[in-house]
Design an enzyme around this catalytic site. Structure first.
Site, mmCIF file in Angstrom:
data_model
loop_
_atom_site.group_PDB
_atom_site.id
_atom_site.type_symbol
_atom_site.label_atom_id
_atom_site.label_comp_id
_atom_site.label_asym_id
_atom_site.label_seq_id
_atom_site.Cartn_x
_atom_site.Cartn_y
_atom_site.Cartn_z
ATOM 1 N N GLY A 32 0.828 -1.207 0.000
ATOM 2 C CA GLY A 32 0.000 0.000 0.000
ATOM 3 C C GLY A 32 0.862 1.257 0.000
ATOM 4 O O GLY A 32 0.575 2.237 -0.690
ATOM 5 N N ASP A 91 -1.887 -5.023 14.021
ATOM 6 C CA ASP A 91 -2.652 -4.644 15.207
ATOM 7 C C ASP A 91 -3.786 -5.646 15.375
ATOM 8 O O ASP A 91 -4.075 -6.408 14.452
ATOM 9 C CB ASP A 91 -3.190 -3.209 15.089
ATOM 10 C CG ASP A 91 -3.901 -2.954 13.782
ATOM 11 O OD1 ASP A 91 -3.250 -2.464 12.843
ATOM 12 O OD2 ASP A 91 -5.095 -3.293 13.685
ATOM 13 N N ARG A 141 -0.290 -8.535 -3.439
ATOM 14 C CA ARG A 141 -0.387 -7.452 -2.451
ATOM 15 C C ARG A 141 0.368 -7.870 -1.203
ATOM 16 O O ARG A 141 0.254 -9.006 -0.743
ATOM 17 C CB ARG A 141 -1.854 -7.185 -2.106
ATOM 18 C CG ARG A 141 -2.009 -6.405 -0.833
ATOM 19 C CD ARG A 141 -3.333 -5.753 -0.601
ATOM 20 N NE ARG A 141 -3.551 -5.452 0.803
ATOM 21 C CZ ARG A 141 -2.873 -4.534 1.499
ATOM 22 N NH1 ARG A 141 -1.916 -3.826 0.930
ATOM 23 N NH2 ARG A 141 -3.114 -4.327 2.787
HETATM 24 N N1 HPA Z 1 -8.351 -2.191 9.656
HETATM 25 C C1 HPA Z 1 -8.211 -2.108 8.363
HETATM 26 N N2 HPA Z 1 -7.046 -2.202 7.763
HETATM 27 C C2 HPA Z 1 -5.962 -2.413 8.517
HETATM 28 C C3 HPA Z 1 -6.055 -2.508 9.874
HETATM 29 C C4 HPA Z 1 -7.308 -2.393 10.477
HETATM 30 O O1 HPA Z 1 -7.441 -2.456 11.683
HETATM 31 N N3 HPA Z 1 -4.808 -2.700 10.359
HETATM 32 C C5 HPA Z 1 -3.977 -2.700 9.315
HETATM 33 N N4 HPA Z 1 -4.678 -2.535 8.183
#
Ligand code: HPA
Length: 240
Positions: free
Chosen positions: A27, A209, A94
């Site tokens: 990204g 996360d 990706r």
């Molecule tokens: N949500 C959407 N996209 C993401 C997240 C998330 O918590 N963490 C990393 N990419």
């Protein structure tokens, strides 16, 4: 290093042939630069439009490209369509981060996305309101699996590509009920467009996360985890 600008799509300033038929798509354009600098040899930069940096080089002697896509399904849709239509890209992988949903998807783990659900309407636009089920290319998935074999921190299964990062609904609970491993914001559109153009795609994601526990990856773990993801993706791109 920098090739003569040649505007051949609205978003990519590269000549046909500047881009390899296999590409990694993070990204973040600066991650594309980092991968080019740390993994590729004989690198040339083919794009800087909107600072969406793209590079071509070799990995273990084979030609491969890497380019940023930006965040969200609409952004990756633009780049995937142009790469497939105008540059004859055959394989698009990706790489990126995702939020873990399940107990087993821990911070730093890698997810190979077998399929990608979505709450985005873009999926239905591709098929005139039919719920198409976008999936990874099996050969690429198999190659990524083989590249990561034995690593208990690599998971294979479904993910969801969501429109809104700061979701306030209970959709995470619904996804968990269906065994979805994690959430990100791009793979569904990449898989759909690849299917439509009869090209091959995969998403290899690092859990950065956790949606339920709200843990996030400590900075000292970032590089190590990202390295595992990039190595799996590059190996799959060349072997799959
Ligand atoms: N949500 C959407 N996209 C993401 C997240 C998330 O918590 N963490 C990393 N990419």
């Amino acid at each position: 290093m920098w090739l003569a600008p040649f505007m051949s799509t609205p978003h990519i300033s590269a000549k046909k042939g500047d881009i390899a038929d296999r590409i990694l798509l993070p990204g973040d354009p600066l991650r594309a630069k980092w991968i080019a600098e740390n993994y590729l040899e004989d690198v040339t930069q083919f794009n800087a439009v909107r600072n969406m940096f793209g590079f071509t080089g070799t990995y273990k002697g084979q030609r491969v490209s890497v380019m940023g896509t930006g965040m969200g399904l609409p952004s990756i849709s633009i780049y995937a369509t142009e790469l497939f239509n105008e540059y004859d890209v055959q394989v698009a992988i990706r790489i990126g981060t995702c939020g873990g949903l399940l107990e087993k998807t821990k911070i730093g783990d890698v997810i190979l996305a077998m399929t990608a659900s979505t709450d985005s309407n873009i999926n239905r636009r591709f098929t005139n309101n039919l719920d198409f089920a976008p999936h990874a290319d099996f050969q690429l998935l198999l190659a990524a699996y083989e590249a990561s074999k034995g690593n208990p921190n690599v998971h294979i299964g479904g993910i969801a590509s969501m429109d809104y990062f700061y979701d306030e609904t209970d959709s995470a609970q619904k996804l968990i009920q269906h065994g979805v491993l994690g959430v990100e914001m791009e793979a569904n559109a990449l898989y759909s467009i690849a299917a439509r153009k009869q090209r091959r795609a995969l998403a290899v994601l690092t859990v950065s996360d956790h949606i339920i526990t709200h843990e996030s990856m400590p900075s000292e773990q970032r590089e190590k985890s990202l390295n595992a993801m990039v190595e799996i993706a590059l190996t799959a791109a060349l072997n799959g």
